[in-house]
Write a protein that holds these residues in place. Structure first.
Motif, PDB file in Angstrom:
ATOM      1  N   PRO A 120      28.652  35.178  47.613  1.00  0.00           N
ATOM      2  CA  PRO A 120      29.881  35.506  48.349  1.00  0.00           C
ATOM      3  C   PRO A 120      31.120  34.834  47.768  1.00  0.00           C
ATOM      4  O   PRO A 120      32.216  35.422  47.784  1.00  0.00           O
ATOM      5  CB  PRO A 120      29.591  35.026  49.770  1.00  0.00           C
ATOM      6  N   MET A 121      30.972  33.618  47.239  1.00  0.00           N
ATOM      7  CA  MET A 121      32.120  32.966  46.623  1.00  0.00           C
ATOM      8  C   MET A 121      32.578  33.729  45.387  1.00  0.00           C
ATOM      9  O   MET A 121      33.777  33.967  45.183  1.00  0.00           O
ATOM     10  CB  MET A 121      31.761  31.523  46.255  1.00  0.00           C
ATOM     11  N   ALA A 122      31.622  34.138  44.548  1.00  0.00           N
ATOM     12  CA  ALA A 122      31.973  34.879  43.342  1.00  0.00           C
ATOM     13  C   ALA A 122      32.548  36.253  43.686  1.00  0.00           C
ATOM     14  O   ALA A 122      33.478  36.728  43.021  1.00  0.00           O
ATOM     15  CB  ALA A 122      30.743  35.030  42.448  1.00  0.00           C
ATOM     16  N   PHE A 123      32.029  36.889  44.728  1.00  0.00           N
ATOM     17  CA  PHE A 123      32.543  38.206  45.130  1.00  0.00           C
ATOM     18  C   PHE A 123      33.993  38.091  45.614  1.00  0.00           C
ATOM     19  O   PHE A 123      34.838  38.925  45.280  1.00  0.00           O
ATOM     20  CB  PHE A 123      31.673  38.797  46.223  1.00  0.00           C
ATOM     21  N   ALA A 124      34.279  37.054  46.395  1.00  0.00           N
ATOM     22  CA  ALA A 124      35.647  36.848  46.859  1.00  0.00           C
ATOM     23  C   ALA A 124      36.581  36.560  45.692  1.00  0.00           C
ATOM     24  O   ALA A 124      37.734  37.035  45.663  1.00  0.00           O
ATOM     25  CB  ALA A 124      35.689  35.704  47.866  1.00  0.00           C
ATOM     26  N   MET A 125      36.113  35.814  44.704  1.00  0.00           N
ATOM     27  CA  MET A 125      36.939  35.510  43.546  1.00  0.00           C
ATOM     28  C   MET A 125      37.223  36.754  42.717  1.00  0.00           C
ATOM     29  O   MET A 125      38.344  36.967  42.250  1.00  0.00           O
ATOM     30  CB  MET A 125      36.250  34.450  42.673  1.00  0.00           C
ATOM     31  N   ALA A 126      36.194  37.612  42.531  1.00  0.00           N
ATOM     32  CA  ALA A 126      36.327  38.739  41.614  1.00  0.00           C
ATOM     33  C   ALA A 126      36.966  39.960  42.254  1.00  0.00           C
ATOM     34  O   ALA A 126      37.685  40.710  41.580  1.00  0.00           O
ATOM     35  CB  ALA A 126      34.954  39.106  41.049  1.00  0.00           C
ATOM     36  N   LYS A 127      36.723  40.181  43.555  1.00  0.00           N
ATOM     37  CA  LYS A 127      37.127  41.448  44.172  1.00  0.00           C
ATOM     38  C   LYS A 127      38.180  41.313  45.265  1.00  0.00           C
ATOM     39  O   LYS A 127      38.828  42.302  45.600  1.00  0.00           O
ATOM     40  CB  LYS A 127      35.892  42.164  44.750  1.00  0.00           C
ATOM     41  N   LEU A 128      38.327  40.159  45.844  1.00  0.00           N
ATOM     42  CA  LEU A 128      39.249  40.011  46.959  1.00  0.00           C
ATOM     43  C   LEU A 128      40.505  39.225  46.605  1.00  0.00           C
ATOM     44  O   LEU A 128      41.568  39.467  47.175  1.00  0.00           O
ATOM     45  CB  LEU A 128      38.541  39.347  48.144  1.00  0.00           C
ATOM     46  N   ALA A 129      40.390  38.281  45.698  1.00  0.00           N
ATOM     47  CA  ALA A 129      41.525  37.429  45.353  1.00  0.00           C
ATOM     48  C   ALA A 129      42.448  38.136  44.359  1.00  0.00           C
ATOM     49  O   ALA A 129      42.015  38.979  43.566  1.00  0.00           O
ATOM     50  CB  ALA A 129      41.039  36.103  44.775  1.00  0.00           C
ATOM     51  N   SER A 130      43.719  37.769  44.405  1.00  0.00           N
ATOM     52  CA  SER A 130      44.687  38.279  43.437  1.00  0.00           C
ATOM     53  C   SER A 130      44.441  37.626  42.076  1.00  0.00           C
ATOM     54  O   SER A 130      43.774  36.593  41.991  1.00  0.00           O
ATOM     55  CB  SER A 130      46.103  37.968  43.910  1.00  0.00           C
ATOM     56  N   PRO A 131      44.954  38.217  40.992  1.00  0.00           N
ATOM     57  CA  PRO A 131      44.739  37.614  39.669  1.00  0.00           C
ATOM     58  C   PRO A 131      45.195  36.160  39.584  1.00  0.00           C
ATOM     59  O   PRO A 131      44.525  35.340  38.958  1.00  0.00           O
ATOM     60  CB  PRO A 131      45.551  38.522  38.737  1.00  0.00           C
ATOM     61  N   ARG A 132      46.316  35.841  40.199  1.00  0.00           N
ATOM     62  CA  ARG A 132      46.800  34.461  40.173  1.00  0.00           C
ATOM     63  C   ARG A 132      45.847  33.543  40.932  1.00  0.00           C
ATOM     64  O   ARG A 132      45.514  32.442  40.458  1.00  0.00           O
ATOM     65  CB  ARG A 132      48.202  34.392  40.782  1.00  0.00           C
ATOM     66  N   THR A 133      45.387  34.011  42.103  1.00  0.00           N
ATOM     67  CA  THR A 133      44.450  33.205  42.888  1.00  0.00           C
ATOM     68  C   THR A 133      43.115  33.053  42.168  1.00  0.00           C
ATOM     69  O   THR A 133      42.460  32.009  42.273  1.00  0.00           O
ATOM     70  CB  THR A 133      44.245  33.836  44.271  1.00  0.00           C
TER      71      THR A 133
END
Length: 301
Positions: A120-133
């Motif tokens: 879930p952490m990797a999914f949030a990083m790759a698909k939910l967060a903005s490029p800057r985030t």
């Protein structure tokens, strides 16, 4: 004979014999390497492959050879005579079988825990967060790797002590928790890389076709990211299988394969038996890598 017009530049004459001079050895070598790409690649890889063969494969070969020796019980000197006694003891004495199974169980538990937390952490990083985030989150994941291993392990020792933040005490569960924390970044990053390569259009298409939530995960996300998860498990599994420092710090009386190897090298001064015990994780990892290779996960490393 043609006469050049006024103002027309005239090329300087070549020195006598320059055009007929044969190429030098450097030019001939460069031309030969240009024609033979395989030779050029072999020369580029010669130094790292030589280092790998001497430093890594050479040490493994020395390990296996030493495992067939023995130690004189009176003088403590090495007896360089071939014997199966060390492997016979490892396979027949129950305590070593128990330690091997316990080490395997700890490695599997750490791998599963890290996979459950990391996905879930990797999914949030790759698909939910903005490029800057995303960039800041990757830095946050990498930050614990900059700290010393011992500092992090002793921090968990303080938290797990009877008057600490968690107060679980020391033992096998403390070892699993500590190792899960230590190796978590090695699981997050491969999964993040695999999810980042997953096109968003596939998720949108799955939603348009009526696949929601769990079904989209099961039919689209999981099959395409499974090799990345297995690639991360190679790190967490192998690092947990051979670890002995965390067990010394938070494991209490628990023993894993690494502790048996360390104790036989140090206090017992029985290097051949330690080498025989050390072959257990090597064999387990060879079998594991052979199974992993079939999933295509090694291409995600």
């Amino acid at each position: 004979m043609s006469v050049p017009l006024p103002g027309t530049p005239v090329a300087p004459a070549s020195p006598p014999g320059r055009m007929d001079r044969p190429p030098g050895p450097r030019r001939r070598l460069a031309a030969a390497l240009h024609r033979h790409a395989g030779v050029r690649l072999s020369l580029l890889l010669a130094a790292p492959l030589a280092w790998l063969g001497v430093a890594y494969l050479g040490s493994l070969a020395a390990l296996f050879v030493t495992a067939f020796w023995s130690t004189d019980s009176f003088t403590g000197d090495l007896v360089r005579t071939f014997t199966w006694a060390n492997f016979h003891d490892v396979l027949t004495i129950e305590v070593y079988r128990t330690v091997a199974l316990r080490s395997l169980g700890v490695a599997v538990a750490v791998t599963l825990i890290d996979a459950v937390i990391a996905f879930p952490m990797a999914f949030a990083m790759a698909k939910l967060a903005s490029p800057r985030t995303q960039r800041w989150l990757v830095i946050a994941v990498l930050t614990p790797l900059w700290a010393s291993y011992l500092v992090k392990a002793y921090a968990w020792r303080v938290m797990l002590s009877s008057d600490g933040l968690l107060g679980w005490g020391y033992g096998l569960w403390a070892t699993i928790a500590t190792l899960s924390y230590l190796w978590l970044p090695y699981m997050i990053l491969p999964i993040y890389a695999g999810l980042e390569r997953l096109p968003d259009s596939l998720l949108e298409a799955a939603g348009d076709l009526g696949a929601r939530g769990w079904r989209a995960f099961r039919t689209v996300v999981w099959p395409l990211t499974f090799p990345a998860i297995v690639a991360g498990s190679v790190f967490t599994f192998s690092l947990s299988l051979g670890d002995y420092i965390a067990v010394k710090i938070v494991g209490g009386r628990s023993q894993l394969i690494g502790n048996v190897v360390y104790d036989n090298i140090g206090a017992a001064n029985n290097l051949p038996f330690a080498a025989a015990v050390a072959t257990i994780p090597v064999v387990i990892m060879l079998v594991y890598l052979a199974a992993v290779r079939r999933t295509g996960a090694l291409e995600s490393l």
